[in-house]
Motif scaffolding. Structure first.
Motif, PDB file in Angstrom:
ATOM      1  N   MET A   1       0.841  -1.189   0.000  1.00  0.00           N
ATOM      2  CA  MET A   1       0.000   0.000   0.000  1.00  0.00           C
ATOM      3  C   MET A   1       0.876   1.239   0.000  1.00  0.00           C
ATOM      4  O   MET A   1       2.010   1.219   0.445  1.00  0.00           O
ATOM      5  CB  MET A   1      -0.921   0.015   1.221  1.00  0.00           C
ATOM      6  CG  MET A   1      -1.943  -1.113   1.232  1.00  0.00           C
ATOM      7  SD  MET A   1      -3.120  -0.903   2.583  1.00  0.00           S
ATOM      8  CE  MET A   1      -2.024  -1.022   3.988  1.00  0.00           C
ATOM      9  N   ASP A 164      -4.537   0.623  -2.142  1.00  0.00           N
ATOM     10  CA  ASP A 164      -5.303   0.785  -0.911  1.00  0.00           C
ATOM     11  C   ASP A 164      -6.738   0.290  -1.095  1.00  0.00           C
ATOM     12  O   ASP A 164      -7.359  -0.196  -0.157  1.00  0.00           O
ATOM     13  CB  ASP A 164      -5.310   2.256  -0.491  1.00  0.00           C
ATOM     14  CG  ASP A 164      -3.910   2.751  -0.198  1.00  0.00           C
ATOM     15  OD1 ASP A 164      -3.383   2.422   0.872  1.00  0.00           O
ATOM     16  OD2 ASP A 164      -3.321   3.443  -1.058  1.00  0.00           O
ATOM     17  N   ARG A 185      -7.811  -2.883   0.789  1.00  0.00           N
ATOM     18  CA  ARG A 185      -6.696  -3.834   0.719  1.00  0.00           C
ATOM     19  C   ARG A 185      -6.526  -4.615   2.024  1.00  0.00           C
ATOM     20  O   ARG A 185      -6.129  -5.787   2.012  1.00  0.00           O
ATOM     21  CB  ARG A 185      -5.416  -3.052   0.387  1.00  0.00           C
ATOM     22  CG  ARG A 185      -4.102  -3.804   0.568  1.00  0.00           C
ATOM     23  CD  ARG A 185      -3.943  -4.923  -0.441  1.00  0.00           C
ATOM     24  NE  ARG A 185      -2.654  -5.589  -0.305  1.00  0.00           N
ATOM     25  CZ  ARG A 185      -2.414  -6.562   0.561  1.00  0.00           C
ATOM     26  NH1 ARG A 185      -3.368  -6.990   1.384  1.00  0.00           N
ATOM     27  NH2 ARG A 185      -1.219  -7.141   0.622  1.00  0.00           N
ATOM     28  N   THR A 186      -6.856  -3.988   3.133  1.00  0.00           N
ATOM     29  CA  THR A 186      -6.635  -4.595   4.453  1.00  0.00           C
ATOM     30  C   THR A 186      -7.825  -5.410   4.952  1.00  0.00           C
ATOM     31  O   THR A 186      -7.801  -5.895   6.086  1.00  0.00           O
ATOM     32  CB  THR A 186      -6.324  -3.505   5.479  1.00  0.00           C
ATOM     33  OG1 THR A 186      -7.388  -2.528   5.471  1.00  0.00           O
ATOM     34  CG2 THR A 186      -4.998  -2.808   5.156  1.00  0.00           C
ATOM     35  N   ASP A 188     -10.424  -8.305   5.863  1.00  0.00           N
ATOM     36  CA  ASP A 188     -10.279  -9.722   6.186  1.00  0.00           C
ATOM     37  C   ASP A 188     -10.702 -10.564   4.982  1.00  0.00           C
ATOM     38  O   ASP A 188     -11.726 -10.298   4.352  1.00  0.00           O
ATOM     39  CB  ASP A 188     -11.142 -10.101   7.392  1.00  0.00           C
ATOM     40  CG  ASP A 188     -10.619  -9.514   8.687  1.00  0.00           C
ATOM     41  OD1 ASP A 188      -9.432  -9.129   8.722  1.00  0.00           O
ATOM     42  OD2 ASP A 188     -11.401  -9.428   9.651  1.00  0.00           O
TER      43      ASP A 188
END
Length: 398
Positions: A1, A164, A185-186, A188
Motif C-alpha cells: 500500500m 489501498d 486492501r486490508t 479480512d
C-alpha cells in the motif's frame, strides 16, 4: 500500500505533463536492473502517488484537478517511456476512478475519491483464469444478512499489490448482473500473491487476488453491467491508456537503439564509414522506425482528443468515433512497439544481444502487454466501419 501524505499537489495539465516527464527520466535509470532482477517498484509507485499524478482525475467538486483523458494518456505514455511496468501499474487506478465517476453515487465518490488526494491508490481484481473468455467471471457476491460476502479468485491483478482499494468484478449470485465491489486492501479475507511470472512486464506484480468470504456493504458496491447500456467512453478510455503504454515502449526502444548505435555498434565494412550511425542502411532503418513511432504517437494524441470530445458531447456517434479512434491508436501502437523493439537489434548489431544490456526487455514488454487485447479485432471493427459504417460494439475492449 502507498504511504499517505497530508495532501498531494493539485496539478494542472502542463504541470502534470512536466511531472510525468521528470519522473520518467528517474524511472528509466533503473528500469533495466529492475527487470533483470525482478525488483518490484514500490519506491517508484510511492513517488508517483506523492507527485499528485494519481489524483489528476479526481472531480473538481471533490477538490481534484479533473484533467481530461488526453492528458492522462500523455502522462501514462511518458511514464511508460521511462519504465512501462510503472506505466501499467496505475492503469486500473485511472480506469476505476472513471468507473466510480460514471456509476457511483455522489456519496460513494465522496467516500473513496478524496483518498487519492492524500496519495492513496486503486488496484483491480477483474480477470480470471480458466473461464470461457475474458468477459466470463465466476466471482460472486452473495447476501449475508444486511451485507454481502465476496468469494473468488482473480488473476492479472495489476496494481493490487500496491493498492489501498481493490475494486473487484463479481456477479450478484451465480448468474446475476456484474457489480464492482470496492474492497479495502486490508479487509479480512483478501490475499494477494505475487505469482506473476511472465515473459515481459515482469515487475507489474500482476498476480493473484484471492477473496474468501470478504464482507462488503451495500455502500461499497457499484453497478458495472449498466456501464454499457448507453453510449459511453468507458472502454475507449481504458484502451487509450493501454495504447499509451505501448507508445511509451516504442519510443524507449528507439531511444535505446540510437544510444547503442552511436556509442557501441561497429560499422559494417561495406558501408565504408567510420561510425555505424553513418551507415546509410542504418540511417534508413531509423527513419522508418521514427516514422512509425511518430505515426503511432499521433494516432494516440488524436484518440485522446476524440475521447475528450465525446466526454463533453456524449451521444451514440461521438462515443463510436472515440472507440474507433482508440482502436486505430491501439492497433498502431501494438504493431509499432513490437516491430521497433525487434528492429532495435537489426540496427544495433550483434553486440546489442549481450545479456547485460538487457535491451530485449523492450521487445518482451511490448510483446507481453500487446497481448492484452487482440489488435486484429480492432482492425476488424475499423474495417466494418470503413465498409458500411457499422458502429463498434460497446464491450469496453475495442
Amino acid at each position: 500500500m502507498t504511504a499517505v501524505a497530508e495532501r498531494v499537489a493539485i496539478l494542472g495539465s502542463a504541470e502534470a505533463i512536466e511531472a510525468a516527464a521528470r519522473l520518467s527520466a528517474d524511472f528509466a535509470a533503473g528500469a533495466a536492473d529492475r527487470d533483470r532482477d525482478k525488483v518490484l517498484p514500490h519506491t517508484q509507485i510511492a513517488q508517483l502517488a506523492a507527485s499528485g499524478l494519481l489524483a489528476i482525475t479526481v472531480p473538481a467538486e471533490l477538490g481534484g484537478a479533473d484533467l481530461p483523458a488526453s492528458v492522462v494518456a500523455e502522462v501514462i505514455r511518458l511514464i511508460s517511456w521511462g519504465d512501462p511496468n510503472i506505466g501499467q501499474i496505475p492503469h486500473s487506478h485511472f480506469v476505476f476512478v472513471n468507473q466510480l465517476r460514471l456509476q457511483g453515487t455522489s456519496a460513494q465518490q465522496a467516500r473513496i475519491l478524496p483518498d487519492l488526494l492524500s496519495g492513496k491508490t486503486i488496484g483491480n481484481a477483474q480477470s480470471e483464469r480458466g473461464t470461457k473468455h475474458v468477459r466470463d467471471f465466476t466471482t460472486t457476491l452473495r447476501r449475508d444478512g444486511s451485507g454481502w460476502r465476496l468469494n473468488g479468485t482473480k488473476f492479472y491483478c495489476t496494481g493490487a499489490l500496491f493498492a489501498d482499494w481493490i475494486p473487484t468484478l463479481a456477479h450478484l449470485g451465480e448468474d446475476g448482473p456484474l457489480r464492482v465491489a470496492w474492497v479495502p486492501r486490508t479487509a479480512d479475507g483478501v490475499e494477494i500473491t505475487d505469482d506473476w511470472d511472465a515473459l515481459g512486464q515482469r515487475t507489474t506484480a500482476s498476480g493473484t487476488v484471492t477473496l474468501t468470504d470478504v464482507a462488503v456493504t451495500d455502500d461499497l458496491i457499484t453497478d458495472f453491467a449498466a456501464t454499457f447500456d448507453r453510449p459511453t467512453t468507458y472502454g475507449a478510455y481504458a484502451q487509450l491508456l493501454h495504447s499509451a503504454i505501448d507508445a511509451g515502449i516504442a519510443r524507449a526502444a528507439l531511444d535505446d537503439a540510437a544510444r547503442f548505435v552511436t556509442t557501441k555498434s561497429r560499422p559494417h565494412p561495406d558501408a565504408e564509414v567510420d561510425r555505424a550511425a553513418d551507415d546509410p542502411l542504418v540511417v534508413h532503418a531509423f527513419g522508418e522506425m521514427e516514422l512509425a513511432v511518430r505515426g503511432a504517437e499521433a494516432l494516440l494524441a488524436d484518440a485522446g482528443r476524440a475521447v475528450d470530445h465525446a466526454n463533453t458531447q456524449l451521444d451514440e456517434q461521438t462515443a463510436a468515433n472515440a472507440n474507433l479512434a482508440v482502436a486505430a491508436a491501439r492497433a498502431a501502437t501494438t504493431k509499432t512497439s513490437v516491430e521497433v523493439a525487434s528492429r532495435l537489434f537489426e540496427v544495433a548489431g550483434t553486440r546489442s544481444a549481450v545479456a547485460k544490456d538487457n535491451l530485449d526487455r523492450h521487445w518482451r514488454n511490448a510483446r507481453t502487454h500487446t497481448l492484452h487485447d487482440p489488435a486484429a479485432w480492432k482492425i476488424q471493427h475499423l474495417g466494418r466501419w470503413a465498409v458500411d459504417r457499422t458502429l463498434p460494439p460497446r464491450t469496453g475492449q475495442l
